[in-house]
Scaffold this motif. Structure first.
Motif, PDB file in Angstrom:
ATOM      1  N   ASN A   1       0.830  -1.200   0.000  1.00  0.00           N
ATOM      2  CA  ASN A   1       0.000   0.000   0.000  1.00  0.00           C
ATOM      3  C   ASN A   1       0.868   1.255   0.000  1.00  0.00           C
ATOM      4  O   ASN A   1       1.951   1.268   0.581  1.00  0.00           O
TER       5      ASN A   1
ATOM      6  N   HIS B   1      -2.604  -6.500  -1.039  1.00  0.00           N
ATOM      7  CA  HIS B   1      -3.023  -5.113  -0.784  1.00  0.00           C
ATOM      8  C   HIS B   1      -2.137  -4.168  -1.589  1.00  0.00           C
ATOM      9  O   HIS B   1      -0.927  -4.113  -1.367  1.00  0.00           O
TER      10      HIS B   1
ATOM     11  N   ASN C   1      -3.304  -0.752  -2.286  1.00  0.00           N
ATOM     12  CA  ASN C   1      -4.000   0.536  -2.244  1.00  0.00           C
ATOM     13  C   ASN C   1      -3.015   1.693  -2.402  1.00  0.00           C
ATOM     14  O   ASN C   1      -1.870   1.598  -1.980  1.00  0.00           O
TER      15      ASN C   1
ATOM     16  N   SER D   1      -7.114  -5.716  -2.612  1.00  0.00           N
ATOM     17  CA  SER D   1      -7.417  -4.288  -2.418  1.00  0.00           C
ATOM     18  C   SER D   1      -6.616  -3.460  -3.409  1.00  0.00           C
ATOM     19  O   SER D   1      -5.386  -3.508  -3.401  1.00  0.00           O
TER      20      SER D   1
ATOM     21  N   SER E   1      -7.684  -0.049  -3.947  1.00  0.00           N
ATOM     22  CA  SER E   1      -8.290   1.272  -3.772  1.00  0.00           C
ATOM     23  C   SER E   1      -7.256   2.368  -4.057  1.00  0.00           C
ATOM     24  O   SER E   1      -6.079   2.221  -3.744  1.00  0.00           O
TER      25      SER E   1
ATOM     26  N   ASN F   1      -6.097   3.707  -7.027  1.00  0.00           N
ATOM     27  CA  ASN F   1      -5.175   3.577  -8.153  1.00  0.00           C
ATOM     28  C   ASN F   1      -5.756   4.311  -9.368  1.00  0.00           C
ATOM     29  O   ASN F   1      -6.574   5.214  -9.195  1.00  0.00           O
TER      30      ASN F   1
ATOM     31  N   ASP G   1     -11.700  -4.746  -3.491  1.00  0.00           N
ATOM     32  CA  ASP G   1     -11.865  -3.308  -3.273  1.00  0.00           C
ATOM     33  C   ASP G   1     -11.251  -2.556  -4.448  1.00  0.00           C
ATOM     34  O   ASP G   1     -10.035  -2.522  -4.615  1.00  0.00           O
TER      35      ASP G   1
ATOM     36  N   LYS H   1     -12.175   4.317  -5.333  1.00  0.00           N
ATOM     37  CA  LYS H   1     -11.263   5.441  -5.597  1.00  0.00           C
ATOM     38  C   LYS H   1     -10.359   5.195  -6.805  1.00  0.00           C
ATOM     39  O   LYS H   1      -9.155   5.396  -6.745  1.00  0.00           O
ATOM     40  N   ASN H   2     -10.947   4.688  -7.890  1.00  0.00           N
ATOM     41  CA  ASN H   2     -10.233   4.575  -9.157  1.00  0.00           C
ATOM     42  C   ASN H   2     -10.941   5.464 -10.175  1.00  0.00           C
ATOM     43  O   ASN H   2     -11.618   6.412  -9.792  1.00  0.00           O
TER      44      ASN H   2
END
Length: 238
Positions: free
Chosen positions: A69, A90, A92, A113, A115, A117, A136, A139-140
């Protein structure tokens, strides 16, 4: 960070099978980790400045959990797809635009996950993953959900905070999908397939912050059926 500190981390990792080095400003995957390729089960290199994930990652044959992340990754190597035991990934807060072509070979993957990217589509490679539980993709920059999604085995799909204005009606056919999160997108009510309500397994549909009022959702045909599933699920967990 000095070599001695890294050495201490490596020695601990050799005993525990866990290597965690977060927030240390690392600009690359530590080369010395290769020595532990056959016994590391967990690697966490979150909150560093890693731009490239080395192809060496493919040698970590017993790796179950990988967290990267908040780094600066723009691509992932195909070699990542060799990790047959990986169940948690993960990624993110990176700058990924796509996943490697062979991503569907990560046959043990349960939690993914991605988120924060730069994905523009739901990666169709995810549909080959038979054990996927939670995905997840919030937020892309995803604009639509394609027909191929009907093959997705996930139980929960998070698409909050994208730019989705279109969803394939095939999403209703997802065999295990119980939780679908679509908050803060660009959906008109007419673009939400009614079959999600009337004819799917989905028992939690989160659609706050789109281009319609939530109370209008209650007027749609099939809403009563959806509420039956919603209530039954609530009782189960109560």
């Amino acid at each position: 960070m000095g070599n001695s500190a890294l050495k201490a981390h490596l020695e601990t990792a050799q005993k525990t099978g866990v290597f965690q080095l977060t927030g240390k400003g690392l600009s690359e995957f530590p080369e010395d980790l290769q020595k532990l390729a056959s016994n590391l089960r967990t690697i966490d290199l979150s909150s560093n400045k890693i731009e490239i994930l080395t192809p060496v990652i493919g040698k970590f044959s017993v790796l179950k959990s990988l967290s990267l992340n908040n780094n600066k990754l723009t691509t992932l190597p195909e070699e990542l797809c060799k990790l047959k035991k990986l169940d948690t990934l993960h990624l993110n807060g990176n700058q990924l635009r796509q996943l490697p072509a062979g991503f569907g070979q990560l046959s043990a993957l349960k939690t993914l996950s991605l988120s924060g990217n730069q994905l523009r589509t739901v990666p169709t490679q995810l549909c080959s993953l038979r054990h996927l539980d939670v995905v997840d993709l919030s937020k892309n920059q995803i604009q639509s959900v394609p027909d191929a999604v009907e093959e997705l085995q996930a139980i929960e799909l998070n698409l909050n905070q994208n730019q989705i204005s279109q969803i394939s009606v095939q999403i209703s056919h997802c065999p295990r999908l119980k939780v679908l999160r679509l908050e803060e997108n660009c959906l008109e009510l007419s673009m939400l397939p009614q079959s999600i309500l009337s004819d799917s397994q989905i028992s939690l549909l989160a659609v706050e912050g789109n281009l319609f009022e939530i109370k209008k959702l209650r007027e749609l045909e099939g809403y009563d059926k959806y509420m039956e599933r919603f209530t039954a699920t609530k009782k189960k967990f109560a």
